[in-house]
Design an enzyme around this catalytic site. Structure first.
Site, PDB file in Angstrom:
ATOM      1  N   LYS A  47       0.745  -1.088   0.050  1.00 39.54           N
ATOM      2  CA  LYS A  47      -0.109  -0.021  -0.047  1.00 39.54           C
ATOM      3  C   LYS A  47       0.838   1.184  -0.060  1.00 39.54           C
ATOM      4  O   LYS A  47       0.671   2.177  -0.723  1.00 39.54           O
ATOM      5  CB  LYS A  47      -0.806  -0.119   1.188  1.00 39.54           C
ATOM      6  CG  LYS A  47      -1.979  -1.226   1.125  1.00 39.54           C
ATOM      7  CD  LYS A  47      -2.740  -1.262   2.365  1.00 39.54           C
ATOM      8  CE  LYS A  47      -3.794  -2.538   2.141  1.00 39.54           C
ATOM      9  NZ  LYS A  47      -4.473  -2.789   3.513  1.00 39.54           N
ATOM     10  N   GLN A  59      -4.294  -1.606   9.905  1.00 41.57           N
ATOM     11  CA  GLN A  59      -4.274  -2.772   9.213  1.00 41.57           C
ATOM     12  C   GLN A  59      -4.872  -3.965  10.358  1.00 41.57           C
ATOM     13  O   GLN A  59      -4.275  -3.899  11.294  1.00 41.57           O
ATOM     14  CB  GLN A  59      -3.010  -3.134   8.805  1.00 41.57           C
ATOM     15  CG  GLN A  59      -2.677  -4.482   8.238  1.00 41.57           C
ATOM     16  CD  GLN A  59      -3.391  -4.395   6.438  1.00 41.57           C
ATOM     17  OE1 GLN A  59      -3.276  -3.425   5.958  1.00 41.57           O
ATOM     18  NE2 GLN A  59      -3.988  -5.520   6.401  1.00 41.57           N
ATOM     19  N   ASP A  94     -10.829   2.755   4.069  1.00 34.13           N
ATOM     20  CA  ASP A  94     -11.012   1.189   4.206  1.00 34.13           C
ATOM     21  C   ASP A  94     -12.303   1.173   3.915  1.00 34.13           C
ATOM     22  O   ASP A  94     -12.821  -0.117   3.521  1.00 34.13           O
ATOM     23  CB  ASP A  94     -10.629   0.579   5.360  1.00 34.13           C
ATOM     24  CG  ASP A  94      -9.309  -0.168   4.963  1.00 34.13           C
ATOM     25  OD1 ASP A  94      -8.884  -0.419   3.891  1.00 34.13           O
ATOM     26  OD2 ASP A  94      -8.491  -0.500   6.024  1.00 34.13           O
TER      27      ASP A  94
END
Ligand code: NAP
Length: 294
Positions: free
Chosen positions: A52, A96, A119
């Site tokens: 990412k 994460q 997200d």
């Protein structure tokens, strides 16, 4: 059979994003800034976050990686989330998952400002998705929608079977495929570990989206001819012939299912790269909103 090449498509999307970023910066605006929060030493999480951050650099974003030891307290992590919520320089951030057992993932997700939740996991954003309101779509389902669209796959009136009902993939995917939108208008069946006869369900699929995390679970006898197969699974399977000691396997037995499919995604190089670019797209959207750009 046509291969749905997520690596190639993600490269094309990155070029489009980079062009937009350049236009914004050329006009005196600010490059989008994504922050990734990584807790602990989980190998897969480190790989995902690394990819990412690298992708941010490729498209001209600013990126920051915040790393914490696995024993960070929930309180300290929530404090970090609050600081990121209030940091004007940050357009979007991700924590994460999975997190260590002593930290509530729900508490952390709920603490993220929905306007920076790139997200798309916050209940507010998931609620907006259900209501067809503009929002940040969860990155993996968003990536799959883009693949279906860019490969010109007709979804209207088709029977879509989703295997797996996780909050981040299966459940949102089932909702998106049933929406009254260009990629949507499917009749959807959502299956899971309590489904009585999974093969009877997968055999009915015109579009089969598999996200259960069991290597090569779907075999050729479980699909009909002409099916469109989207394989989300990524499992590390021990493989002494590989330098790193493992191979990445999808949830679909690729070689035999590909023979019956009209379209199919590979693993790796299918859904994974699209998840990353969807995160970039959400971050760009947030940066534009925050700068009042349409
Ligand atoms: P998850 O939270 O691990 O949940 C798995 C789902 O599969 C559950 O709903 C479970 O049912 C269902 N399931 C398990 N065994 C089953 C069986 N035998 N028959 C039918 N359903 C079964 O799932 P996830 O987080 O969505 O991850 C799934 C896979 O996708 C993993 O390999 C993960 O690494 C991968 N993934 C890839 C990406 C990407 O970018 N490519 C992104 C996210 C995840 P119950 O609900 O009944 O337990």
């Amino acid at each position: 059979m046509q291969l749905i090449d997520g690596k190639k498509t993600s490269g094309e999307v990155k070029i489009e994003i980079a062009k937009e970023v350049k236009e914004i910066v050329d006009k005196g605006g600010k490059a989008p800034h994504l922050v990734a929060v990584l807790v602990g030493e989980d190998g897969a999480s480190k790989t995902y976050v690394g990819s990412k951050v690298r992708s941010c650099e490729e498209v001209g974003f600013k990126s920051t990686l915040l790393k914490f030891d696995a024993d960070i307290s929930e309180e300290k992590l929530l404090e970090t989330v609050e600081q990121l919520n209030n940091d004007d320089d940050v357009d979007g951030f991700i924590v994460q998952l999975p997190l260590p057992k002593h930290i509530s993932e729900l508490k952390v997700t709920e603490a993220i400002d929905p306007n920076k939740d790139v997200d798309g996991f916050h209940p507010t954003n998931l609620g907006k998705m259900v209501l067809d309101l503009p929002t940040f779509l969860p990155a993996t389902p968003f990536g799959i929608i883009q693949l279906l669209e860019r490969y010109g796959i007709e979804t209207s009136g088709k029977h879509c079977v989703v295997v797996g009902r996780s909050h981040i993939v299966g459940t949102p995917m089932s909702i998106l495929m049933a929406r009254k939108t260009k990629i949507g208008n499917c009749t959807v069946t959502l299956t899971h570990s309590r489904t009585k006869d999974i093969k009877a369900e997968t055999l009915r699929a015109d579009i089969l989206i598999v996200a259960l995390g069991r290597a090569e679970f779907v075999t050729a006898d479980m699909v009909k001819d002409g099916v469109v197969v989207i394989d989300v699974g990524i499992t590390r399977v021990p493989d002494a012939s590989k330098k790193r000691g493992y191979a990445l396997k999808g949830d679909v037995k690729f070689d035999e299912v590909a023979e019956k499919a009209s379209f199919i995604t590979p693993v790796p190089g299918g859904v994974g790269p699209m998840t990353v670019v969807s995160l970039l797209k959400n971050t760009l959207l947030s940066a534009k909103r925050r700068q009042g750009i349409n």
